[in-house]
Motif scaffolding. Structure first.
Motif, short mmCIF file in Angstrom:
data_model
loop_
_atom_site.label_atom_id
_atom_site.label_comp_id
_atom_site.label_asym_id
_atom_site.label_seq_id
_atom_site.Cartn_x
_atom_site.Cartn_y
_atom_site.Cartn_z
N ASP A 168 -5.30 4.22 8.63
CA ASP A 168 -6.28 4.17 7.54
C ASP A 168 -5.67 3.74 6.21
OD1 ASP A 168 -8.45 4.96 9.08
OD2 ASP A 168 -8.01 7.09 8.80
N THR A 169 -4.45 4.16 5.96
CA THR A 169 -3.86 4.01 4.63
C THR A 169 -2.77 2.94 4.63
OG1 THR A 169 -4.30 6.35 4.21
CG2 THR A 169 -2.73 5.25 2.76
N LEU A 170 -2.74 2.16 3.56
CA LEU A 170 -1.73 1.11 3.40
C LEU A 170 -0.61 1.65 2.51
CD1 LEU A 170 -4.15 -1.90 2.80
CD2 LEU A 170 -2.98 -1.31 4.91
N PHE A 171 0.45 2.19 3.14
CA PHE A 171 1.60 2.69 2.39
C PHE A 171 2.50 1.52 1.99
CE2 PHE A 171 0.23 6.58 4.40
CZ PHE A 171 0.48 7.54 3.44
N VAL A 172 3.21 1.69 0.89
CA VAL A 172 4.09 0.65 0.37
C VAL A 172 5.54 1.08 0.61
CG1 VAL A 172 4.80 -0.62 -1.70
CG2 VAL A 172 2.40 0.00 -1.38
N GLU A 173 6.32 0.18 1.17
CA GLU A 173 7.72 0.49 1.43
C GLU A 173 8.51 0.54 0.11
OE1 GLU A 173 9.16 -2.42 4.16
OE2 GLU A 173 8.15 -1.51 5.88
N PRO A 174 9.56 1.40 0.03
CA PRO A 174 9.98 2.33 1.08
C PRO A 174 9.09 3.57 1.11
CG PRO A 174 11.41 2.57 -0.82
CD PRO A 174 10.47 1.44 -1.14
N ALA A 175 8.91 4.14 2.30
CA ALA A 175 8.02 5.28 2.47
C ALA A 175 8.47 6.49 1.65
CB ALA A 175 7.94 5.64 3.95
N SER A 176 9.79 6.54 1.36
CA SER A 176 10.32 7.67 0.61
C SER A 176 9.80 7.73 -0.82
CB SER A 176 11.86 7.61 0.58
OG SER A 176 12.29 6.38 0.00
N ASP A 177 9.23 6.62 -1.31
CA ASP A 177 8.67 6.60 -2.66
C ASP A 177 7.28 7.23 -2.72
OD1 ASP A 177 10.90 5.44 -3.68
OD2 ASP A 177 10.07 3.43 -3.84
N HIS A 178 6.66 7.42 -1.53
CA HIS A 178 5.32 8.03 -1.45
C HIS A 178 4.32 7.28 -2.32
CE1 HIS A 178 6.87 11.43 0.85
NE2 HIS A 178 7.89 11.48 0.00
N LYS A 179 4.35 5.94 -2.23
CA LYS A 179 3.39 5.09 -2.94
C LYS A 179 2.47 4.41 -1.94
CE LYS A 179 5.01 5.66 -7.14
NZ LYS A 179 5.68 4.56 -7.82
N PRO A 205 -14.94 3.01 -11.63
CA PRO A 205 -15.16 1.90 -10.69
C PRO A 205 -13.86 1.18 -10.39
CG PRO A 205 -15.70 1.17 -12.89
CD PRO A 205 -15.23 2.60 -13.02
N GLY A 206 -13.77 0.53 -9.24
CA GLY A 206 -12.59 -0.28 -8.97
C GLY A 206 -12.39 -0.59 -7.51
N LYS A 207 -11.34 -1.38 -7.22
CA LYS A 207 -10.99 -1.76 -5.86
C LYS A 207 -10.30 -0.60 -5.14
CE LYS A 207 -10.14 -6.67 -6.80
NZ LYS A 207 -9.10 -7.72 -6.83
N VAL A 208 -10.55 -0.52 -3.83
CA VAL A 208 -9.84 0.41 -2.98
C VAL A 208 -9.40 -0.34 -1.72
CG1 VAL A 208 -11.04 2.43 -3.85
CG2 VAL A 208 -11.97 1.21 -1.90
N PHE A 209 -8.40 0.23 -1.03
CA PHE A 209 -7.75 -0.50 0.06
C PHE A 209 -7.65 0.41 1.29
CE2 PHE A 209 -6.38 -1.79 -4.06
CZ PHE A 209 -6.32 -3.17 -4.03
N ARG A 210 -8.05 -0.11 2.43
CA ARG A 210 -7.90 0.62 3.68
C ARG A 210 -7.60 -0.36 4.81
NH1 ARG A 210 -12.89 5.03 3.31
NH2 ARG A 210 -12.30 5.85 1.24
N ALA A 211 -6.98 0.15 5.85
CA ALA A 211 -6.61 -0.71 6.99
C ALA A 211 -7.81 -0.91 7.91
CB ALA A 211 -5.44 -0.07 7.74
N ASP A 212 -8.86 -1.53 7.37
CA ASP A 212 -10.08 -1.78 8.14
C ASP A 212 -10.09 -3.20 8.68
OD1 ASP A 212 -11.08 0.73 7.76
OD2 ASP A 212 -12.36 0.20 6.05
N GLU A 213 -10.91 -3.40 9.69
CA GLU A 213 -11.10 -4.74 10.24
C GLU A 213 -11.88 -5.60 9.25
OE1 GLU A 213 -9.92 -5.95 13.03
OE2 GLU A 213 -8.97 -4.09 13.68
#
Length: 364
Positions: A168-179, A205-213
Motif C-alpha cells: 500500500d505504501t511507497l517507502f523511500v530508500e533507505p528504509a532506515s530513514d522512515h520516509k 488539500p493535496g496529492k497522496v501516493f499509494r501503490a495502486d493499479e
C-alpha cells in the motif's frame, strides 16, 4: 594688378517673393508625406531656386550682400515654417486615417480561442477550499515526502497495521530513514496540531501516493481534501452539519448519511455517503429504473470521518478533558467524477486540454 570684379546682379525682392509664393503654394497643395517630400526637394533643397539665389550672394558687391542675405534668410525661414506646419498637419491627418482604418467595433461578438484550461482537480480544490474559507477555516499544506511517524504513528496506526505494508505504501530508500510518500493528507493535520494555537479549523488539500493499479477507477497518485476542527465541545452534530454544508455546496440540494466504520485516528468513525444525485433513491428495488451511478443502491460512498481519537490529541500534547475535535476526508478525484459523470480516472492525468475544458466548463 586689380582683383576680380563683382559682377553678380542684385537680387530682385519681387523675384524672391515669387519664389516664396511658389514654394508655399506647392507645400499647401501636398496631400500626404510623399507629396510634401517632393515639395521640400523642389523648394527647400540644395538645388531649389532660393538655394541657388543664396549662392549668388557671395559674388555680389560687399555693400549688397547684407541686404541680399537678409532677404534670402527671411524667405527661406518662411518656407521652412510652412514646411513644418504642413508636416504636422499631414502627420495628424495620416494618424487619424490610420486609427480609423484600424478601428475595432468592440460590440461585435467574438470567438475566443483559449490556449489552455485549468485542470478540473485544481478548480474543484479551489471551490472546496472556498467553502471552508467562507466559514472562517484556514487552508494548510505540508510536504509530500513525509515522516513515517507523522503519517502513521501519530495517527494511532499500530506497527502491524496493513496500511504500512509495501503493498500500500511507497517507502523511500533507505528504509532506515522512515520516509515515505504520504498516503493521506492527515500528516498536515498532525502538523497543525503540533504547530498551531487552539482552537484549530483547517482543511488540507493535496496529492497522496499509494501503490495502486493504474486503471479506470484507481491511480497511484490522486488527491484528497481533509478537514480538522479541534475546539471545546465539538460533537458529531458539528461534523454532520459541516459535511451537509459541503455536500450542498458541491452537489446542490442533496442529503448525506453516516455509516459506522473504523479508522485508527477517529473514534467513533463513520463513512460518509451521498444520496445518489441521478436517481435520488428512486432506483432502489425498482428493476424498471436501474441506476448505473449508484448501482441502484440509492447512495454513493464519498469519504470517511469521525471524532478525533483522544490518542491522536494526546500525541500532540492536547488536553482531551478540555478539547475534542472531528476530522473528515474525501477524494477530490472521485468528487470530480461524481459532479461531472467522468467515467475514467485515467483521463485526469493524460493531459488532454479538451478534457479539462469539458469538465471545468460543464455543469456541476
Amino acid at each position: 594688378m586689380s582683383g576680380p570684379q563683382d559682377t553678380a546682379q542684385p537680387l530682385d525682392a519681387a523675384d524672391v517673393e515669387a519664389m516664396v509664393d511658389a514654394a508655399i503654394k506647392a507645400i499647401a497643395a501636398a496631400k500626404d508625406s510623399a507629396q510634401l517630400k517632393q515639395a521640400r526637394a523642389a523648394h527647400a533643397a540644395d538645388k531649389s531656386p532660393l538655394a541657388l539665389a543664396n549662392r549668388r550672394i557671395g559674388s555680389m558687391p560687399k555693400d549688397q550682400r547684407k541686404t541680399a542675405g537678409a532677404l534670402i534668410g527671411q524667405a527661406r525661414g518662411r518656407v521652412n515654417k510652412a514646411l513644418k506646419e504642413r508636416a504636422e498637419q499631414i502627420a495628424d491627418s495620416e494618424l487619424a486615417a490610420q486609427l480609423e482604418s484600424e478601428r475595432v467595433d468592440v460590440t461585435l461578438p467574438v470567438r475566443e480561442h483559449p490556449v489552455g484550461a485549468r485542470h478540473p482537480l485544481t478548480a474543484l480544490i479551489d471551490d472546496m477550499c472556498d467553502v471552508f474559507i467562507a466559514m472562517g477555516w484556514e487552508v494548510a499544506e505540508g510536504p509530500e515526502l513525509e515522516a513515517e511517524w507523522l503519517n502513521f504513528d501519530a495517527l494511532n496506526f499500530t506497527p502491524d497495521h496493513p496500511a504500512r505494508f509495501m503493498s500500500d505504501t511507497l517507502f523511500v530508500e533507505p528504509a532506515s530513514d522512515h520516509k515515505l510518500m504520504r498516503t493521506q493528507t492527515s500528516p498536515v493535520q498532525v502538523r497543525a496540531l503540533l504547530q498551531r494555537e487552539l482552537p484549530i479549523y483547517v482543511v488540507s488539500p493535496g496529492k497522496v501516493f499509494r501503490a495502486d493499479e493504474y486503471d479506470a477507477t484507481h491511480l497511484p497518485v490522486f488527491h484528497q481534501l481533509e478537514g480538522l476542527a479541534v475546539d471545546k465541545g465539538i460533537t458529531m452534530g458539528h461534523l454532520k452539519g459541516t459535511l451537509d454544508h459541503l455536500a450542498k455546496a458541491m452537489f446542490g440540494d442533496i442529503r448525506t448519511r453516516l455509516r459506522p466504520h473504523y479508522f485508527p485516528f477517529t473514534e467513533p468513525s463513520a463513512e460518509v455517503d451521498l444520496e445518489c444525485f441521478v436517481c435520488h433513491g428512486a432506483s432502489v428495488g425498482n428493476p424498471d429504473r436501474p441506476c448505473r451511478t449508484c448501482k441502484s443502491e440509492g447512495w454513493i460512498e464519498w469519504g470517511g470521518c469521525g471524532i478525533v481519537n483522544p490518542r491522536v490529541l494526546k500525541a500532540a500534547g492536547i488536553d482531551t478533558d478540555v478539547y475534542s475535535g472531528f476530522a473528515f476526508g474525501m477524494g477530490v478525484d472521485r468528487t470530480v467524477m461524481f459532479r461531472n459523470n467522468a467515467p475514467d480516472l485515467r483521463d485526469f492525468v493524460e493531459g488532454d486540454v479538451r478534457f479539462s475544458r469539458s469538465l471545468v466548463g460543464g455543469a456541476r
